[in-house]
Design a protein around this motif. Sequence first.
Motif, PDB file in Angstrom:
ATOM      1  N   VAL A 199       0.849  -1.199   0.000  1.00  8.24           N
ATOM      2  CA  VAL A 199       0.000   0.000   0.000  1.00  8.24           C
ATOM      3  C   VAL A 199       0.885   1.249   0.000  1.00  8.24           C
ATOM      4  O   VAL A 199       0.642   2.213  -0.734  1.00  8.24           O
ATOM      5  CB  VAL A 199      -0.954  -0.014   1.223  1.00  8.24           C
ATOM      6  CG1 VAL A 199      -1.656   1.321   1.371  1.00  8.24           C
ATOM      7  CG2 VAL A 199      -1.978  -1.137   1.074  1.00  8.24           C
ATOM      8  N   LYS A 200       1.950   1.196   0.813  1.00  7.31           N
ATOM      9  CA  LYS A 200       2.885   2.334   0.864  1.00  7.31           C
ATOM     10  C   LYS A 200       3.459   2.610  -0.530  1.00  7.31           C
ATOM     11  O   LYS A 200       3.483   3.758  -0.990  1.00  7.31           O
ATOM     12  CB  LYS A 200       4.018   2.014   1.853  1.00  7.31           C
ATOM     13  CG  LYS A 200       5.028   3.137   2.022  1.00  7.31           C
ATOM     14  CD  LYS A 200       6.257   2.679   2.769  1.00  7.31           C
ATOM     15  CE  LYS A 200       7.445   2.588   1.858  1.00  7.31           C
ATOM     16  NZ  LYS A 200       8.658   2.109   2.469  1.00  7.31           N
ATOM     17  N   THR A 201       3.896   1.549  -1.195  1.00  2.00           N
ATOM     18  CA  THR A 201       4.466   1.704  -2.540  1.00  2.00           C
ATOM     19  C   THR A 201       3.452   2.323  -3.493  1.00  2.00           C
ATOM     20  O   THR A 201       3.770   3.258  -4.235  1.00  2.00           O
ATOM     21  CB  THR A 201       4.904   0.318  -3.087  1.00  2.00           C
ATOM     22  OG1 THR A 201       5.841  -0.234  -2.181  1.00  2.00           O
ATOM     23  CG2 THR A 201       5.525   0.422  -4.460  1.00  2.00           C
TER      24      THR A 201
ATOM     25  N   ALA B 217       1.464   6.824  -6.550  1.00  7.92           N
ATOM     26  CA  ALA B 217       0.314   7.654  -6.931  1.00  7.92           C
ATOM     27  C   ALA B 217       0.593   9.123  -6.643  1.00  7.92           C
ATOM     28  O   ALA B 217       0.264  10.000  -7.451  1.00  7.92           O
ATOM     29  CB  ALA B 217      -0.920   7.187  -6.172  1.00  7.92           C
ATOM     30  N   VAL B 218       1.248   9.371  -5.495  1.00  4.36           N
ATOM     31  CA  VAL B 218       1.591  10.765  -5.146  1.00  4.36           C
ATOM     32  C   VAL B 218       2.562  11.344  -6.165  1.00  4.36           C
ATOM     33  O   VAL B 218       2.488  12.515  -6.534  1.00  4.36           O
ATOM     34  CB  VAL B 218       2.186  10.822  -3.711  1.00  4.36           C
ATOM     35  CG1 VAL B 218       2.823  12.177  -3.427  1.00  4.36           C
ATOM     36  CG2 VAL B 218       1.095  10.530  -2.693  1.00  4.36           C
ATOM     37  N   ARG B 219       3.446  10.481  -6.640  1.00  2.83           N
ATOM     38  CA  ARG B 219       4.429  10.958  -7.630  1.00  2.83           C
ATOM     39  C   ARG B 219       3.822  11.116  -9.028  1.00  2.83           C
ATOM     40  O   ARG B 219       4.508  11.507  -9.963  1.00  2.83           O
ATOM     41  CB  ARG B 219       5.600   9.991  -7.697  1.00  2.83           C
ATOM     42  CG  ARG B 219       6.540  10.128  -6.517  1.00  2.83           C
ATOM     43  CD  ARG B 219       7.725   9.220  -6.667  1.00  2.83           C
ATOM     44  NE  ARG B 219       8.652   9.410  -5.576  1.00  2.83           N
ATOM     45  CZ  ARG B 219       9.761   8.706  -5.427  1.00  2.83           C
ATOM     46  NH1 ARG B 219      10.053   7.780  -6.321  1.00  2.83           N
ATOM     47  NH2 ARG B 219      10.561   8.933  -4.424  1.00  2.83           N
TER      48      ARG B 219
ATOM     49  N   SER C 178       3.284  -2.528  -9.682  1.00  5.21           N
ATOM     50  CA  SER C 178       4.335  -2.487  -8.652  1.00  5.21           C
ATOM     51  C   SER C 178       3.899  -3.077  -7.314  1.00  5.21           C
ATOM     52  O   SER C 178       4.572  -3.959  -6.769  1.00  5.21           O
ATOM     53  CB  SER C 178       4.800  -1.043  -8.429  1.00  5.21           C
ATOM     54  OG  SER C 178       5.406  -0.564  -9.594  1.00  5.21           O
ATOM     55  N   ALA C 179       2.777  -2.579  -6.795  1.00  5.37           N
ATOM     56  CA  ALA C 179       2.369  -2.975  -5.433  1.00  5.37           C
ATOM     57  C   ALA C 179       2.037  -4.464  -5.351  1.00  5.37           C
ATOM     58  O   ALA C 179       2.525  -5.165  -4.453  1.00  5.37           O
ATOM     59  CB  ALA C 179       1.187  -2.131  -4.991  1.00  5.37           C
TER      60      ALA C 179
END
Lengths: 280, 177
Positions: free
Chosen positions: B119-121, B126-128, B139-140
């Motif tokens: 989830v962090k990844t 997403a923020v990037r 990725s996740a």
Amino acid sequence: MKFFKSKFFIVTAIAATSVAAVFTAMSLLGYSSYVKSAVNFIAAPAQKFADTVGRAVDGYTSYFSEVDRIKKENEQLREQIDSMLDEVQSAKAVKAENDELRRMLEVKAEHLDYKFEQADVIGREDGNYMTVFTLGKGKRSGIERDMPIIAGNSGLIGRITDAGETWSKADSILEMNSSVGAYVERSRAAGIVTGDYELSRKGLCRLSYLREDADIEPGDRVLTSGVGSVYPRGLIIGTVTEVGFDESLREKYAIVKPYAQIYDLSSVTVVTSFEKYTEE
Amino acid sequence: MKIKAVNVIRMILSGVYIAAAVLLQCSVFPHIRFLSAIPEVVLCAVVCVSCFENERFACVAAVCAGFVLDTVGGDPLTLSPLLFLIAASFSVFLSRRVYFNRFLPCAACALASLFAGAVKTAVILAVRGAPVGSAVAGSALPQFLYGLIVFIPVYLLTALHHRIFRDGEREGRRASV
């Protein structure tokens, strides 16, 4: 649980939060820390070693992980090879045609009286007892019965036996019914090249009716004599491979290997016109 | 508090084990990607070690491992110390609750931690600016799955390491008696 209420855990949690906050903030603000530099400095040699191990492992695993890519690449390369082979093949064909035309030019220069008609071999009736070539040109191209046909290297192949509007049939000099007036280039010894059943199976023919004392040796070139007016004088029939003496007929004979590759023809040249040989 | 020499050695070896996991994650696994993802080996190692070691060591090791991982890995966000501490605490908590089995709490904790890591990844990507769907699927999710695959050997190694020292400790006790 007691531990999570203990001073140790609370301190550790605060420390972890502080570390996360401070270093993240420093990193986002563009500051570098000595602590991180030191950690990286210490870790670098081990990391280098681990990276070497990783590369080595990668070498083995790439066999599996890159199978799809390699398959695609393989297919592309195969297609490329196929198209290149096609190109090479057509280049070879063009070169062969070029060589043939060049030789024809030489023949033409040698025999100014000759007129030629190029024709493709479109069929080969390879029966048990005779070989008939079907050519892709006929009367419309000026091809008539009994015209001699030669190969690109000016070696005699045979003669036209039948001609239609757009096709013609030809027999080779290896056929049993074939007879060509000939002479030995070196000694001028005259004879007749005929087809022989046994010899034709080996791609050879026979030079008969040579005089008992005829000067002929293996390696001599045999040319058309022009007698009989079917074949022009001076076409190369072949090379003598063997000389013998027929006791019953009291005459010499020779085995001749045709100069033209009779069993490997894709196109031939029909000599449609030439000056008839007359003995002076 | 008196600490036995054998426990010190065991803790040192656990530290080395986590350091090796950091090196594996930062230098070896980037060469052995699964669907272009790298597994969370260090997280798995921290969770497994926390199941077997004492609480204090587990927490300190988790914070250190997180810090070293982010530093060596070059992550601009140093969030791993905190996340690893939470994972280690959760692991310690569960392993003390379930007496009959070590694997189940460890696996549950690893599952939750790996999910959180994934989830962090996804959130960071997403923020990037990466599309959320691509971030999750590309990725996740592979990271989560690869982590689960890696968890099994990591757990087995940790259990083996713990068993060797436990047996050694028992024999030492018998000898002293």
